[in-house]
Design a protein around this motif. Sequence first.
Motif, PDB file in Angstrom:
ATOM      1  N   ALA A   1     106.827 -89.489  69.887  1.00  0.00           N
ATOM      2  CA  ALA A   1     106.681 -88.791  71.163  1.00  0.00           C
ATOM      3  C   ALA A   1     105.421 -87.922  71.181  1.00  0.00           C
ATOM      4  CB  ALA A   1     107.918 -87.934  71.435  1.00  0.00           C
ATOM      5  N   LEU A   2     105.130 -87.253  70.070  1.00  0.00           N
ATOM      6  CA  LEU A   2     103.931 -86.424  69.977  1.00  0.00           C
ATOM      7  C   LEU A   2     102.672 -87.267  70.186  1.00  0.00           C
ATOM      8  CD1 LEU A   2     102.419 -83.775  69.291  1.00  0.00           C
ATOM      9  CD2 LEU A   2     102.597 -84.444  66.873  1.00  0.00           C
ATOM     10  N   ALA A   3     102.567 -88.375  69.453  1.00  0.00           N
ATOM     11  CA  ALA A   3     101.374 -89.215  69.549  1.00  0.00           C
ATOM     12  C   ALA A   3     101.235 -89.834  70.936  1.00  0.00           C
ATOM     13  CB  ALA A   3     101.419 -90.312  68.480  1.00  0.00           C
ATOM     14  N   GLU A   4     102.355 -90.285  71.492  1.00  0.00           N
ATOM     15  CA  GLU A   4     102.294 -90.887  72.825  1.00  0.00           C
ATOM     16  C   GLU A   4     101.885 -89.860  73.872  1.00  0.00           C
ATOM     17  OE1 GLU A   4     104.762 -94.440  74.758  1.00  0.00           O
ATOM     18  OE2 GLU A   4     105.959 -92.636  74.462  1.00  0.00           O
ATOM     19  N   GLY A   5     102.439 -88.654  73.763  1.00  0.00           N
ATOM     20  CA  GLY A   5     102.060 -87.596  74.700  1.00  0.00           C
ATOM     21  C   GLY A   5     100.599 -87.208  74.572  1.00  0.00           C
ATOM     22  N   LEU A   6     100.119 -87.089  73.335  1.00  0.00           N
ATOM     23  CA  LEU A   6      98.705 -86.770  73.125  1.00  0.00           C
ATOM     24  C   LEU A   6      97.810 -87.866  73.698  1.00  0.00           C
ATOM     25  CD1 LEU A   6      98.890 -85.391  69.474  1.00  0.00           C
ATOM     26  CD2 LEU A   6      98.246 -84.083  71.522  1.00  0.00           C
ATOM     27  N   GLY A   7      98.233 -89.117  73.540  1.00  0.00           N
ATOM     28  CA  GLY A   7      97.460 -90.231  74.088  1.00  0.00           C
ATOM     29  C   GLY A   7      97.329 -90.131  75.598  1.00  0.00           C
ATOM     30  N   THR A   8      98.416 -89.778  76.262  1.00  0.00           N
ATOM     31  CA  THR A   8      98.379 -89.610  77.722  1.00  0.00           C
ATOM     32  C   THR A   8      97.461 -88.454  78.103  1.00  0.00           C
ATOM     33  OG1 THR A   8     100.618 -90.507  77.930  1.00  0.00           O
ATOM     34  CG2 THR A   8      99.780 -89.197  79.778  1.00  0.00           C
ATOM     35  N   HIS A   9      97.517 -87.367  77.343  1.00  0.00           N
ATOM     36  CA  HIS A   9      96.640 -86.223  77.626  1.00  0.00           C
ATOM     37  C   HIS A   9      95.169 -86.607  77.500  1.00  0.00           C
ATOM     38  CE1 HIS A   9      99.777 -82.783  76.953  1.00  0.00           C
ATOM     39  NE2 HIS A   9     100.212 -83.736  77.737  1.00  0.00           N
ATOM     40  N   VAL A  10      94.859 -87.428  76.510  1.00  0.00           N
ATOM     41  CA  VAL A  10      93.472 -87.896  76.359  1.00  0.00           C
ATOM     42  C   VAL A  10      93.094 -88.783  77.536  1.00  0.00           C
ATOM     43  CG1 VAL A  10      91.920 -89.336  74.974  1.00  0.00           C
ATOM     44  CG2 VAL A  10      93.454 -87.704  73.843  1.00  0.00           C
ATOM     45  N   LEU A  11      94.008 -89.656  77.913  1.00  0.00           N
ATOM     46  CA  LEU A  11      93.728 -90.614  78.980  1.00  0.00           C
ATOM     47  C   LEU A  11      93.386 -89.926  80.295  1.00  0.00           C
ATOM     48  CD1 LEU A  11      93.715 -93.703  79.290  1.00  0.00           C
ATOM     49  CD2 LEU A  11      96.061 -93.537  80.116  1.00  0.00           C
ATOM     50  N   ILE A  12      94.082 -88.832  80.602  1.00  0.00           N
ATOM     51  CA  ILE A  12      93.828 -88.154  81.874  1.00  0.00           C
ATOM     52  C   ILE A  12      92.770 -87.062  81.758  1.00  0.00           C
ATOM     53  CG2 ILE A  12      96.144 -88.663  82.738  1.00  0.00           C
ATOM     54  CD1 ILE A  12      96.857 -85.721  82.196  1.00  0.00           C
ATOM     55  N   GLY A  13      92.202 -86.895  80.532  1.00  0.00           N
ATOM     56  CA  GLY A  13      91.118 -85.939  80.354  1.00  0.00           C
ATOM     57  C   GLY A  13      91.564 -84.521  80.049  1.00  0.00           C
ATOM     58  N   HIS A  14      92.850 -84.332  79.741  1.00  0.00           N
ATOM     59  CA  HIS A  14      93.336 -82.993  79.401  1.00  0.00           C
ATOM     60  C   HIS A  14      92.896 -82.586  77.994  1.00  0.00           C
ATOM     61  CE1 HIS A  14      95.845 -79.474  79.264  1.00  0.00           C
ATOM     62  NE2 HIS A  14      96.552 -79.937  78.258  1.00  0.00           N
ATOM     63  N   ARG A  15      92.760 -83.574  77.105  1.00  0.00           N
ATOM     64  CA  ARG A  15      92.275 -83.333  75.746  1.00  0.00           C
ATOM     65  C   ARG A  15      91.246 -84.396  75.401  1.00  0.00           C
ATOM     66  NH1 ARG A  15      94.921 -79.407  73.520  1.00  0.00           N
ATOM     67  NH2 ARG A  15      97.073 -78.992  74.109  1.00  0.00           N
ATOM     68  N   ASP A  16      90.386 -84.071  74.440  1.00  0.00           N
ATOM     69  CA  ASP A  16      89.467 -85.094  73.935  1.00  0.00           C
ATOM     70  C   ASP A  16      90.138 -85.760  72.726  1.00  0.00           C
ATOM     71  OD1 ASP A  16      88.391 -83.862  71.275  1.00  0.00           O
ATOM     72  OD2 ASP A  16      88.182 -82.254  72.754  1.00  0.00           O
ATOM     73  N   PRO A  17      89.714 -86.977  72.374  1.00  0.00           N
ATOM     74  CA  PRO A  17      90.370 -87.712  71.287  1.00  0.00           C
ATOM     75  C   PRO A  17      90.370 -86.964  69.957  1.00  0.00           C
ATOM     76  CG  PRO A  17      88.925 -89.174  72.516  1.00  0.00           C
ATOM     77  CD  PRO A  17      88.675 -87.790  73.027  1.00  0.00           C
ATOM     78  N   GLN A  18      89.256 -86.318  69.630  1.00  0.00           N
ATOM     79  CA  GLN A  18      89.174 -85.610  68.348  1.00  0.00           C
ATOM     80  C   GLN A  18      90.174 -84.454  68.301  1.00  0.00           C
ATOM     81  OE1 GLN A  18      86.447 -86.356  70.319  1.00  0.00           O
ATOM     82  NE2 GLN A  18      85.954 -88.165  69.084  1.00  0.00           N
TER      83      GLN A  18
ATOM     84  N   LEU B   1      98.001 -94.743  69.072  1.00  0.00           N
ATOM     85  CA  LEU B   1      98.491 -94.320  70.383  1.00  0.00           C
ATOM     86  C   LEU B   1      97.569 -93.305  71.053  1.00  0.00           C
ATOM     87  CD1 LEU B   1     102.251 -93.903  69.389  1.00  0.00           C
ATOM     88  CD2 LEU B   1     101.178 -95.868  70.509  1.00  0.00           C
ATOM     89  N   VAL B   2      96.522 -92.878  70.331  1.00  0.00           N
ATOM     90  CA  VAL B   2      95.545 -91.928  70.866  1.00  0.00           C
ATOM     91  C   VAL B   2      94.244 -92.682  71.115  1.00  0.00           C
ATOM     92  CG1 VAL B   2      94.268 -89.798  70.428  1.00  0.00           C
ATOM     93  CG2 VAL B   2      96.622 -90.022  69.601  1.00  0.00           C
ATOM     94  N   PRO B   3      93.806 -92.796  72.370  1.00  0.00           N
ATOM     95  CA  PRO B   3      92.635 -93.624  72.677  1.00  0.00           C
ATOM     96  C   PRO B   3      91.318 -92.969  72.257  1.00  0.00           C
ATOM     97  CG  PRO B   3      93.423 -92.577  74.667  1.00  0.00           C
ATOM     98  CD  PRO B   3      94.388 -92.201  73.573  1.00  0.00           C
ATOM     99  N   ALA B   4      90.870 -93.308  71.044  1.00  0.00           N
ATOM    100  CA  ALA B   4      89.660 -92.701  70.498  1.00  0.00           C
ATOM    101  C   ALA B   4      88.410 -93.537  70.766  1.00  0.00           C
ATOM    102  CB  ALA B   4      89.824 -92.481  68.999  1.00  0.00           C
ATOM    103  N   ASP B   5      88.560 -94.703  71.398  1.00  0.00           N
ATOM    104  CA  ASP B   5      87.400 -95.520  71.747  1.00  0.00           C
ATOM    105  C   ASP B   5      87.704 -96.262  73.042  1.00  0.00           C
ATOM    106  OD1 ASP B   5      88.959 -97.832  71.097  1.00  0.00           O
ATOM    107  OD2 ASP B   5      88.336 -97.680  69.011  1.00  0.00           O
TER     108      ASP B   5
END
Length: 197
Positions: free
Chosen positions: A162-179, A92-96
């Motif tokens: 919910a945690l993983a899905e939320g983190l995935g959205t944060h990565v998608l919009i550039g709020h966090r990096d995948p790592q 659920l976290v877009p790392a690639d």
Amino acid sequence: MGARHEERRRQIAEALLAIIDRHGLDAVSLRDVAAEAEVSLGAVQHYFRSKDEMLLFALDYISERGTERIQRNLGQGERPPRAIVRDILAELVPADDQRRAELRIATAFTARSLVSPNLADHLRTGYAALHDVLALLIRHAQDAGEMPAALDPERTAATLFALAEGLGTHVLIGHRDPQGALAILDEHLDRLAATAR
């Protein structure tokens, strides 16, 4: 359903996903999907009776790709239940680039489901199935001493999902990096494991 039929449906689904990724769900038409897939409009209509049927197939197709990646990991020998939970959540976290595209598309479907009862029902069914798998794995992790016996598997599954899905959205919009997002997920799983000791 023959292999050729399924192959053509997948070809059309890939074309649909490419359009959604570039332009969003509203840009999708059967005619544009046919052009993207380099098949006739009649061919698309042969495999999918409506745009909604095609969209639901594409949503399932994305889910299948993630499931196949998890199953490949499972095929690498015996793995503890907690590691399998982590693999599922990490999907659920877009790392690639592929996962990033899949999550962009899944997010478009989620937004569309707010005004599409059929799509919302389809998503709820998928969410429930994933939740059930996570809860089952958490029970196995508890039996193996990897997670505390006092945890409620249902609530823990909901929290982790919910945690993983939320983190995935944060990565998608550039709020966090995948790592960084995966590190937060791992930190949470490590805390659960530590309280089991």
